[in-house]
Write a protein that holds these residues in place. Structure first.
Motif, PDB file in Angstrom:
ATOM      1  N   GLU A 173      12.161  39.153 -85.921  1.00 42.25           N
ATOM      2  CA  GLU A 173      12.208  38.125 -86.963  1.00 42.25           C
ATOM      3  C   GLU A 173      10.859  37.423 -87.110  1.00 42.25           C
ATOM      4  OE1 GLU A 173      15.400  35.410 -86.207  1.00 42.25           O
ATOM      5  OE2 GLU A 173      16.829  37.034 -85.885  1.00 42.25           O
ATOM      6  N   SER A 206       8.257  39.665 -88.736  1.00 41.84           N
ATOM      7  CA  SER A 206       8.452  39.853 -90.177  1.00 41.84           C
ATOM      8  C   SER A 206       7.957  38.644 -90.968  1.00 41.84           C
ATOM      9  CB  SER A 206       9.920  40.123 -90.490  1.00 41.84           C
ATOM     10  OG  SER A 206      10.697  38.974 -90.287  1.00 41.84           O
ATOM     11  N   ARG A 207       7.961  37.451 -90.369  1.00 44.15           N
ATOM     12  CA  ARG A 207       7.462  36.251 -91.041  1.00 44.15           C
ATOM     13  C   ARG A 207       5.945  36.158 -90.998  1.00 44.15           C
ATOM     14  NH1 ARG A 207      11.826  33.678 -88.194  1.00 44.15           N
ATOM     15  NH2 ARG A 207      10.296  33.029 -86.665  1.00 44.15           N
ATOM     16  N   GLU A 208       5.321  37.028 -90.222  1.00 44.99           N
ATOM     17  CA  GLU A 208       3.871  37.012 -90.079  1.00 44.99           C
ATOM     18  C   GLU A 208       3.162  37.451 -91.364  1.00 44.99           C
ATOM     19  OE1 GLU A 208       0.626  38.866 -86.960  1.00 44.99           O
ATOM     20  OE2 GLU A 208       2.523  39.867 -87.231  1.00 44.99           O
TER      21      GLU A 208
END
Length: 67
Positions: free
Chosen positions: A39, A42-44
């Motif tokens: 998670e 993926s926000r990176e």
């Protein structure tokens, strides 16, 4: 007048604060256990659009992805 006090180590190492912050964030993300690691990774990613302007009007924007 410039201060002669202590200098942050990231500045003494020739880094900007943003570079130092990105290195720390990557280390923390890689230390997480699943499913939190996936998670966080993926926000990176960062999405933004770029529009060139000509004659005072924007052209069609391009969507860009930065990892």
């Amino acid at each position: 007048m410039a201060s002669t006090g202590a200098v942050p180590f990231w500045r003494a190492a020739g880094m900007t604060y943003i570079t130092y912050s990105n290195i720390c964030a990557n280390l923390v993300r890689n230390c997480l256990k699943e499913p939190h690691k996936t998670e966080a990774l993926s926000r990176e990613k960062v999405h933004f659009s770029l529009s060139k302007w000509s004659e005072g009007k924007p052209e069609k924007p391009r969507l860009l992805l930065v990892h």
